[in-house]
Design a protein around this motif. Structure first.
Motif, PDB file in Angstrom:
ATOM      1  N   GLY A  36      21.018  59.047  36.648  1.00  0.00           N
ATOM      2  CA  GLY A  36      22.118  59.327  37.568  1.00  0.00           C
ATOM      3  C   GLY A  36      23.109  58.186  37.530  1.00  0.00           C
ATOM      4  N   THR A  37      23.918  58.082  38.566  1.00  0.00           N
ATOM      5  CA  THR A  37      24.869  56.978  38.629  1.00  0.00           C
ATOM      6  C   THR A  37      24.377  55.932  39.621  1.00  0.00           C
ATOM      7  N   ILE A  38      24.760  54.694  39.340  1.00  0.00           N
ATOM      8  CA  ILE A  38      24.478  53.586  40.259  1.00  0.00           C
ATOM      9  C   ILE A  38      25.780  52.852  40.523  1.00  0.00           C
ATOM     10  N   LYS A  39      25.838  52.206  41.664  1.00  0.00           N
ATOM     11  CA  LYS A  39      26.982  51.360  42.008  1.00  0.00           C
ATOM     12  C   LYS A  39      26.441  49.964  42.265  1.00  0.00           C
ATOM     13  N   ILE A  40      27.139  48.954  41.725  1.00  0.00           N
ATOM     14  CA  ILE A  40      26.695  47.579  41.946  1.00  0.00           C
ATOM     15  C   ILE A  40      27.603  46.902  42.963  1.00  0.00           C
ATOM     16  N   ASN A  42      29.796  44.636  43.100  1.00  0.00           N
ATOM     17  CA  ASN A  42      31.222  44.365  42.877  1.00  0.00           C
ATOM     18  C   ASN A  42      32.056  45.650  42.800  1.00  0.00           C
ATOM     19  N   GLY A  43      31.413  46.829  42.970  1.00  0.00           N
ATOM     20  CA  GLY A  43      32.123  48.095  42.976  1.00  0.00           C
ATOM     21  C   GLY A  43      32.066  48.887  41.681  1.00  0.00           C
ATOM     22  N   TRP A  44      31.549  48.295  40.607  1.00  0.00           N
ATOM     23  CA  TRP A  44      31.447  49.013  39.342  1.00  0.00           C
ATOM     24  C   TRP A  44      30.426  50.132  39.457  1.00  0.00           C
ATOM     25  N   THR A  45      30.670  51.228  38.755  1.00  0.00           N
ATOM     26  CA  THR A  45      29.760  52.368  38.719  1.00  0.00           C
ATOM     27  C   THR A  45      29.328  52.610  37.281  1.00  0.00           C
ATOM     28  N   ALA A  63      24.180  51.667  29.197  1.00  0.00           N
ATOM     29  CA  ALA A  63      24.690  52.423  30.352  1.00  0.00           C
ATOM     30  C   ALA A  63      26.188  52.625  30.163  1.00  0.00           C
ATOM     31  N   ARG A  64      26.687  53.746  30.644  1.00  0.00           N
ATOM     32  CA  ARG A  64      28.118  54.038  30.508  1.00  0.00           C
ATOM     33  C   ARG A  64      28.842  53.631  31.787  1.00  0.00           C
ATOM     34  N   LYS A  65      29.789  52.724  31.638  1.00  0.00           N
ATOM     35  CA  LYS A  65      30.570  52.265  32.796  1.00  0.00           C
ATOM     36  C   LYS A  65      31.593  53.340  33.135  1.00  0.00           C
ATOM     37  N   LEU A  66      31.553  53.798  34.381  1.00  0.00           N
ATOM     38  CA  LEU A  66      32.446  54.869  34.824  1.00  0.00           C
ATOM     39  C   LEU A  66      33.692  54.358  35.526  1.00  0.00           C
ATOM     40  N   SER A  67      33.543  53.279  36.294  1.00  0.00           N
ATOM     41  CA  SER A  67      34.697  52.755  37.018  1.00  0.00           C
ATOM     42  C   SER A  67      34.510  51.294  37.384  1.00  0.00           C
ATOM     43  N   GLY A  68      35.636  50.636  37.648  1.00  0.00           N
ATOM     44  CA  GLY A  68      35.638  49.259  38.110  1.00  0.00           C
ATOM     45  C   GLY A  68      35.889  48.246  37.014  1.00  0.00           C
ATOM     46  N   GLY A  69      36.647  47.213  37.342  1.00  0.00           N
ATOM     47  CA  GLY A  69      36.871  46.076  36.468  1.00  0.00           C
ATOM     48  C   GLY A  69      37.573  46.392  35.159  1.00  0.00           C
ATOM     49  N   ASP A  70      37.725  45.355  34.347  1.00  0.00           N
ATOM     50  CA  ASP A  70      38.359  45.465  33.036  1.00  0.00           C
ATOM     51  C   ASP A  70      37.289  45.526  31.962  1.00  0.00           C
ATOM     52  N   ASP A  71      37.614  46.167  30.842  1.00  0.00           N
ATOM     53  CA  ASP A  71      36.666  46.194  29.722  1.00  0.00           C
ATOM     54  C   ASP A  71      37.004  45.151  28.706  1.00  0.00           C
TER      55      ASP A  71
END
Length: 71
Positions: A36-40, A42-45, A63-71
């Motif tokens: 499923g999805t997790i949120k850490i 700092n707000g990244w999902t 893991a696939r980063k869905l949102s938050g921060g810069d890549d």
């Protein structure tokens, strides 16, 4: 994105080597952390891979980063 996951007491912690980032998992879509999805903190999902619930930790997974921060 490669991430390392470990358990600290009753909580999970994620380490993102690419960003030298270590954060607690604060939210999980499913009861566990797998499939499923997790949120850490700092707000990244992240979308987590499907793994058996008894997978030994620590473990490095893709893991696939869905949102938050810069890549």
């Amino acid at each position: 994105m490669k991430v390392m996951l470990r358990k600290v007491g009753e909580k999970y912690e994620i380490y993102v080597p690419k960003k030298d980032l270590e954060e607690l998992v604060v939210e999980s879509e499913k009861e566990g952390i797998w499939g499923g999805t997790i949120k850490i903190a700092n707000g990244w999902t992240f979308a987590m891979p499907d793994m058996p619930p008894d997978t030994k930790l620590p473990i490095t997974v893709d893991a696939r980063k869905l949102s938050g921060g810069d890549d």
